[in-house]
Design a protein around this motif. Structure first.
Motif, short mmCIF file in Angstrom:
data_model
loop_
_atom_site.label_atom_id
_atom_site.label_comp_id
_atom_site.label_asym_id
_atom_site.label_seq_id
_atom_site.Cartn_x
_atom_site.Cartn_y
_atom_site.Cartn_z
N VAL A 60 0.74 -1.23 0.06
CA VAL A 60 0.00 -0.14 -0.17
C VAL A 60 0.86 1.23 0.04
CG1 VAL A 60 -2.01 -0.97 1.16
CG2 VAL A 60 -0.33 0.05 2.52
N GLU A 61 1.94 1.25 0.67
CA GLU A 61 2.84 2.53 0.80
C GLU A 61 3.34 2.62 -0.66
OE1 GLU A 61 3.00 4.85 3.03
OE2 GLU A 61 1.51 3.63 4.14
N VAL A 62 4.05 1.52 -1.49
CA VAL A 62 4.45 1.80 -2.76
C VAL A 62 3.29 2.41 -3.59
CG1 VAL A 62 5.55 0.50 -4.59
CG2 VAL A 62 6.06 -0.13 -2.40
N TYR A 63 2.30 1.79 -3.53
CA TYR A 63 1.25 2.25 -4.37
C TYR A 63 0.91 3.83 -4.21
CZ TYR A 63 -3.51 2.12 -6.43
OH TYR A 63 -4.59 2.66 -7.08
N ARG A 64 0.69 4.22 -3.03
CA ARG A 64 0.50 5.43 -2.54
C ARG A 64 1.64 6.22 -3.03
NH1 ARG A 64 -1.57 7.01 3.32
NH2 ARG A 64 0.71 5.99 3.75
N ASN A 65 2.76 5.88 -2.83
CA ASN A 65 3.96 6.83 -3.24
C ASN A 65 4.25 6.98 -4.78
OD1 ASN A 65 4.85 7.08 -0.68
ND2 ASN A 65 6.26 5.42 -0.54
N TYR A 66 3.74 5.99 -5.46
CA TYR A 66 3.70 6.08 -6.96
C TYR A 66 2.80 7.11 -7.28
CZ TYR A 66 3.61 4.56 -11.82
OH TYR A 66 3.80 4.56 -13.17
N ILE A 67 1.35 7.19 -6.91
CA ILE A 67 0.51 8.16 -7.14
C ILE A 67 1.00 9.55 -6.74
CG2 ILE A 67 -2.06 8.73 -6.82
CD1 ILE A 67 -2.69 5.68 -6.75
N GLN A 68 1.35 9.84 -5.50
CA GLN A 68 1.63 10.89 -4.86
C GLN A 68 3.09 11.37 -5.73
OE1 GLN A 68 2.31 9.81 -0.72
NE2 GLN A 68 0.18 10.74 -0.08
N GLY A 69 3.94 10.73 -6.07
CA GLY A 69 5.01 11.04 -6.72
C GLY A 69 5.13 11.22 -8.12
N SER A 70 3.66 11.08 -8.88
CA SER A 70 3.40 11.27 -10.18
C SER A 70 3.35 12.83 -10.52
CB SER A 70 2.12 10.63 -10.68
OG SER A 70 1.08 11.42 -10.36
N ARG A 71 3.49 13.02 -11.83
CA ARG A 71 2.98 14.55 -12.27
C ARG A 71 1.56 14.62 -12.39
NH1 ARG A 71 5.74 19.09 -12.39
NH2 ARG A 71 5.22 20.50 -13.85
N GLY A 72 0.91 13.40 -12.66
CA GLY A 72 -0.52 13.52 -12.85
C GLY A 72 -0.79 12.26 -13.28
N GLU A 73 -2.33 12.06 -13.71
CA GLU A 73 -2.62 10.81 -14.20
C GLU A 73 -3.13 10.93 -15.45
OE1 GLU A 73 -5.29 6.90 -13.32
OE2 GLU A 73 -6.31 8.47 -12.89
N PHE A 74 -2.64 10.05 -16.37
CA PHE A 74 -3.09 10.30 -17.81
C PHE A 74 -3.83 8.61 -18.00
CE2 PHE A 74 -3.17 8.22 -21.96
CZ PHE A 74 -4.00 9.05 -22.67
N THR A 75 -5.09 8.46 -18.13
CA THR A 75 -5.55 7.14 -18.34
C THR A 75 -6.63 7.01 -19.32
OG1 THR A 75 -6.24 5.15 -17.18
CG2 THR A 75 -7.11 7.27 -16.52
N VAL A 76 -7.06 5.84 -19.71
CA VAL A 76 -8.17 5.62 -20.71
C VAL A 76 -9.12 5.12 -19.74
CG1 VAL A 76 -6.87 5.84 -22.57
CG2 VAL A 76 -7.25 3.47 -21.40
N ALA A 77 -10.48 4.81 -20.40
CA ALA A 77 -11.64 3.97 -19.66
C ALA A 77 -11.86 3.05 -20.45
CB ALA A 77 -12.65 5.09 -19.17
N ARG A 78 -12.54 2.04 -20.01
CA ARG A 78 -12.82 0.76 -21.08
C ARG A 78 -14.11 1.38 -21.72
NH1 ARG A 78 -11.65 -1.97 -15.88
NH2 ARG A 78 -9.87 -3.42 -16.29
N ASP A 79 -14.41 0.64 -23.10
CA ASP A 79 -15.24 0.96 -23.96
C ASP A 79 -16.43 0.84 -23.29
OD1 ASP A 79 -16.34 1.09 -26.75
OD2 ASP A 79 -16.85 -0.99 -26.38
#
Length: 393
Positions: free
Chosen positions: A283-302
């Motif tokens: 959970v800490e690795v996951y949170r650090n990855y998000i917190q340390g990002s520039r932001g999120e770019f993602t797509v959504a399912r069709d």
């Protein structure tokens, strides 16, 4: 966070916390448990599954749940739920962990309500003693199509609940192409405990716009009205592979499990790539990855995009809570959430490029706006208070 004194009765939360022990799911259920406790309820997490768990160590199903429980239990204990959980494997040679079987059955009799988050818990005779049974659908479209087809299993499963909620906030609207038959679906969204995402990471232009996802899924595409409605995300990501070339001043990265061919495809187009499993084991690795990002770019399912469901990702809500701007594919969610600063919906590649430019022109302002959107629209106390009120609790 464990100091709130319950006054409103016992609530059983169920779902896939132990079945799928990756960090994004752990946070999803922590947000429900902590949020309900803050509202004065006494929540428990009970997984009473008739299905083998998914074991990420072997990337396959297994009847042995203990490894998954060990992975999740520290987070439950940290937030005050160390004696308020159970996993009962209701399959041959399945074992019971945490609360004992008599304690589980007594809890079912005593509880004021049952929240079936993700709808993963099949209801058996012993669950029908629960006074209120609330279905919280995180993935709209599939269930509604199966109901429209007249599939008895899903109709019976939904009918065993008193109230149905969906993350598809646009279900039932004239511009939503999802059939609404037999059941009334109420809109809701993912609750987020904001304090879990308070971000001490300063802005760093070297970090990437990223996301944590699955590249390819098989077996969940749906045939409906002489069309195929796709579940897998690779079809959507492939439409935007040129982004790093078109905006070389910023970095793009996918945390996704891919084979060598896909990795080369991503790298050839300028994408960074890391393992989603490695970013999700802790959970800490996951949170650090998000917190340390520039932001999120993602797509959504069709299945969310094309029918205009109004769905929004629980992971994207965590990015917002971490004060990180989100650029995500439009599903109709912009009818319900503010966009244009901190949060951006897109349909085309040009939309993405414009969103990046707006963010980079005032990065800190967009980070602040992201956090404000999370506080106004996703704060667990607000989301869950509204859900419980509409469920009659």
């Amino acid at each position: 966070m464990a100091s709130e004194r319950p006054t409103k009765g016992k609530i059983v939360v169920s779902g896939i916390l132990f079945w799928y022990p990756l960090a994004g799911v752990t946070y999803q259920f922590l947000h429900y448990l902590v949020g309900l406790r803050r509202l004065g309820y006494d929540p428990y997490y009970i997984e009473d599954s008739g299905s083998w768990i998914y074991d990420p160590r072997i990337n396959d199903l297994s009847p042995d749940a203990w490894g998954n429980i060990e992975a999740v239990l520290p987070a439950l204990e940290l937030h005050g739920f160390g004696n308020r959980w159970a996993f009962r494997g209701n399959y041959p040679d399945g074992k019971c962990y945490g609360m004992t079987e008599p304690q589980i059955l007594q809890l079912f009799r005593d509880a004021d309500a049952f929240l079936n988050v993700t709808g993963a818990q099949e209801l058996r005779e012993e669950h029908l003693v629960l006074k209120r049974r609330i279905y919280v659908e995180s993935d709209p479209f599939a269930a509604q199509i199966k109901v429209a087809r007249g599939e008895a299993a899903i109709i019976d499963a939904l009918a065993a609940h008193d109230t149905l909620f969906s993350f598809g906030e646009n279900l039932g609207a004239q511009d939503c192409d999802v059939p609404m038959e037999k059941f009334r679906w109420l809109p809701t969204r993912q609750p987020v405990v904001l304090e879990l995402w308070t971000n001490s990471h300063g802005p760093d232009p070297k970090t990437a716009y990223n996301t944590i996802t699955t590249w390819h899924n098989a077996g969940k595409d749906i045939a409906w009205r002489e069309q195929i409605w796709y579940w897998t995300k690779d079809r959507e990501f492939e439409k935007f592979l040129d982004l790093p070339r078109l905006r070389p001043t910023v970095a793009f990265e996918l945390a996704a499990g891919v084979d060598g061919k896909v990795k080369r495809l991503l790298n050839d187009h300028g994408w960074r790539q890391v393992s989603s499993i490695e970013m999700s084991r802790d959970v800490e690795v996951y949170r650090n990855y998000i917190q340390g990002s520039r932001g999120e770019f993602t797509v959504a399912r069709d299945q969310y995009v094309r029918p205009n469901t109004g769905w929004f990702s629980d992971r994207s809500a965590c990015y917002l809570a971490a004060g990180r701007p989100v650029i995500t594919q439009e599903t109709g969610f912009s009818k319900f959430l503010p966009t244009g600063r901190g949060l951006f919906g897109f349909k085309t590649q040009d939309d993405v490029l414009k969103a990046v430019d707006v963010i980079e022109s005032d990065y800190e302002g967009n980070c602040q706006a992201a956090r404000e959107i999370a506080a106004e629209y996703f704060a667990a106390e607000k989301v869950l208070a509204r859900l419980m009120e509409r469920a009659g609790l």
